[in-house]
Design an enzyme around this catalytic site. Sequence first.
Site, short mmCIF file in Angstrom:
data_model
loop_
_atom_site.label_atom_id
_atom_site.label_comp_id
_atom_site.label_asym_id
_atom_site.label_seq_id
_atom_site.Cartn_x
_atom_site.Cartn_y
_atom_site.Cartn_z
N GLY A 95 0.82 -1.21 0.00
CA GLY A 95 0.00 0.00 0.00
C GLY A 95 0.85 1.26 0.00
CG ASP A 316 0.92 -0.26 10.53
OD1 ASP A 316 -0.25 -0.23 10.09
OD2 ASP A 316 1.88 0.23 9.92
NE ARG A 389 2.45 -3.78 10.11
CZ ARG A 389 3.77 -3.71 10.01
NH1 ARG A 389 4.54 -4.44 10.76
NH2 ARG A 389 4.34 -2.88 9.14
C1 S3P Z 1 2.37 3.91 6.29
C2 S3P Z 1 1.26 4.52 6.80
C3 S3P Z 1 0.16 3.79 7.44
C4 S3P Z 1 0.56 2.40 7.85
C5 S3P Z 1 1.32 1.68 6.77
C6 S3P Z 1 2.57 2.45 6.38
C7 S3P Z 1 3.40 4.74 5.64
O1 S3P Z 1 -0.92 3.70 6.54
O2 S3P Z 1 -0.57 1.64 8.22
O3 S3P Z 1 1.69 0.39 7.19
O4 S3P Z 1 4.53 4.25 5.41
O5 S3P Z 1 3.11 5.90 5.35
P1 S3P Z 1 -2.00 4.89 6.39
O6 S3P Z 1 -1.31 6.08 5.92
O7 S3P Z 1 -2.99 4.38 5.39
O8 S3P Z 1 -2.60 5.03 7.77
#
Ligand code: S3P
Length: 431
Positions: A95, A316, A389
Amino acid sequence: MNEVALKPTSSPLQGALEVPGDKSISHRAVMLGSLAKGKTSITNFLTGEDCSRTIDAFRQFGISIEQDGTTVTIESNGPEDFQEPSEPIYFGNSGTTARLMLGVLAGLPFFTAVYGDSSLVMRPMDRVTGPLKKMGAQLDGRSGGIYLPMAIRGGALKGINYTMPVKSAQVKSAVLLGGLFADGTTRVIEESATRNHSENMLRAFGADITETNGEIRITNKNALTGMNVHVPGDISSAAFFMTAAAIVPDSELTLKNVGLNHSRSGIIDVLKQMGASISISNVQTIGGERQGDVSVVYQKLTGTIIDGDIIPRLIDELPIIALAATQAEGTTVIRDARELRVKETDRIKATTDGLANLGANIEPTEDGMVITGGASLTGGKAEAYNDHRIAMMLAIASLVTNDDVTIDDISSINISYPGFFQDLQTVTNSA
Ligand code: S3P
């Protein structure tokens, strides 16, 4: 499928451990190193699958990126020399690669097609495409532009003022990366602070970026310059071992060189609030990122309430905090964490189903969960939902169950912590 049955072992965690490099910071180091002119050297880079997706993406623009274990070397002339990729870019399960790269692609004056694995194609991208379209990029994707696969025609961006509707560092970072290419000033306003690694690293690479009272401003005035980046240990990986030491009697464990950025360290605050004995030493700040050693000595925990502004600081870690709550005297309530529903899987469902299968008293709510703790878990079969996780949380649960914990598939652990089981064995055998 890579099913495992873990024998219950109540052996205490002892000694010291250095967890792998931070995932969020490793991604950003490759991104900014590729966007910078000159040479960037990254040490203690996370070799997990997610960060490899970011390296592969920039290689498709023609950037030279060499990797030798946890050291990555990038030579780039900056975005003017990026080539239009002839093939679609694959973001895998990541993501962070997807959302931050959309910000970069929005600024590049060519066409790109991008896609992901079966989990990533279900995760909402309109939260980043919305502001990037306002800046002038053309983006379209499946289901009216919400999901990957997606096509992007970037370039000719203008700065915008953007008040964040979701508490998400990925969204903030995508807009700031777009802002690096945009004419005028881009402003991002956030109500609750989310992780600020992008801001810290953009500043270190020489970007024109400032921040006051939750408003971050960036312009395209300064080109980025290559530099050396040392990645601290990932607090989100250390969290599994901190929690294990906090719930297994007689444990005494030190996690060395862990990232302690305030926007990430909510787990330490919560474990302390639950009564854990945690001390921090050898603190130093490198490249704007605080790091140090975290020592945990077992002590009985009590339930607590977790909600509001702390949620983005431990988002997380909520699955492993839920496991801690099963071992704490009394009730723990987690609220304001609806974002868990759109992670690698629906983590409210995965955590509550998984721990309930192992005998916990845990109920999902719309935006969190309620856990009544204080009893050892029975053990049983649980699904990791292909989420790293969740798989690691279930593995740590086997340290406090009476019977085996069988996890359907542990291969997702390679996303963020390839050596997880070796490290678990090291600290449980050194007693
Ligand atoms: C992350 C932001 C978080 C986190 C992800 C990594 C990042 O997500 O949950 O594992 O590296 O910016 P969100 O921005 O969707 O909260």
